[in-house]
Design a protein around this motif. Structure first.
Motif, PDB file in Angstrom:
ATOM      1  N   ARG A  22       3.593   8.183   9.449  1.00  0.00           N
ATOM      2  CA  ARG A  22       3.834   7.761  10.840  1.00  0.00           C
ATOM      3  C   ARG A  22       4.264   8.944  11.700  1.00  0.00           C
ATOM      4  O   ARG A  22       3.868   9.050  12.864  1.00  0.00           O
ATOM      5  N   LEU A  43      -4.241   6.800  10.709  1.00  0.00           N
ATOM      6  CA  LEU A  43      -4.215   5.334  10.725  1.00  0.00           C
ATOM      7  C   LEU A  43      -4.699   4.777   9.393  1.00  0.00           C
ATOM      8  O   LEU A  43      -4.115   3.816   8.863  1.00  0.00           O
ATOM      9  N   GLY A  47      -2.651   2.567   6.743  1.00  0.00           N
ATOM     10  CA  GLY A  47      -3.221   1.307   6.265  1.00  0.00           C
ATOM     11  C   GLY A  47      -3.242   1.206   4.752  1.00  0.00           C
ATOM     12  O   GLY A  47      -2.941   0.158   4.187  1.00  0.00           O
ATOM     13  N   HIS A  62      -4.518  -1.441  11.004  1.00  0.00           N
ATOM     14  CA  HIS A  62      -4.633   0.021  10.975  1.00  0.00           C
ATOM     15  C   HIS A  62      -6.046   0.449  10.567  1.00  0.00           C
ATOM     16  O   HIS A  62      -6.622   1.366  11.146  1.00  0.00           O
TER      17      HIS A  62
END
Length: 86
Positions: A22, A43, A47, A62
């Motif tokens: 993140r 992303l 995910g 995501h």
């Protein structure tokens, strides 16, 4: 950050791995064009960890965002679209 996150993921520390992915995503979003493939990669990485944690709805969100970015940045049937989540 990605490499550190990968190590924590292998060690099973998904919380720390997710935190690092993140952080990487935030940096990429701040410094790269809006739909850059590296953002899509971040992303997808997030995910994957969410999926391993059983957070399937969030993982799917995501993955879908990542796929959409890949489709926008790559030509039509480009083979790398299939690799967006690796």
């Amino acid at each position: 950050l990605e490499n550190l996150a990968a190590i924590y993921r292998v060690k099973g520390d998904y919380t720390r791995a997710l935190e690092l992915h993140r952080q990487c995503l935030r940096l990429r979003e701040e410094h790269l064009p809006k739909e850059h493939r590296q953002i899509a990669k971040s992303l997808g990485n997030i995910g994957s960890i969410l999926m391993e944690q059983g957070q399937l709805t969030m993982a799917l969100e995501h993955f879908q965002r990542s796929l959409t970015m890949c489709q926008k940045t790559l030509p039509g049937e480009h083979e790398e679209i299939a690799l967006c989540f690796t």
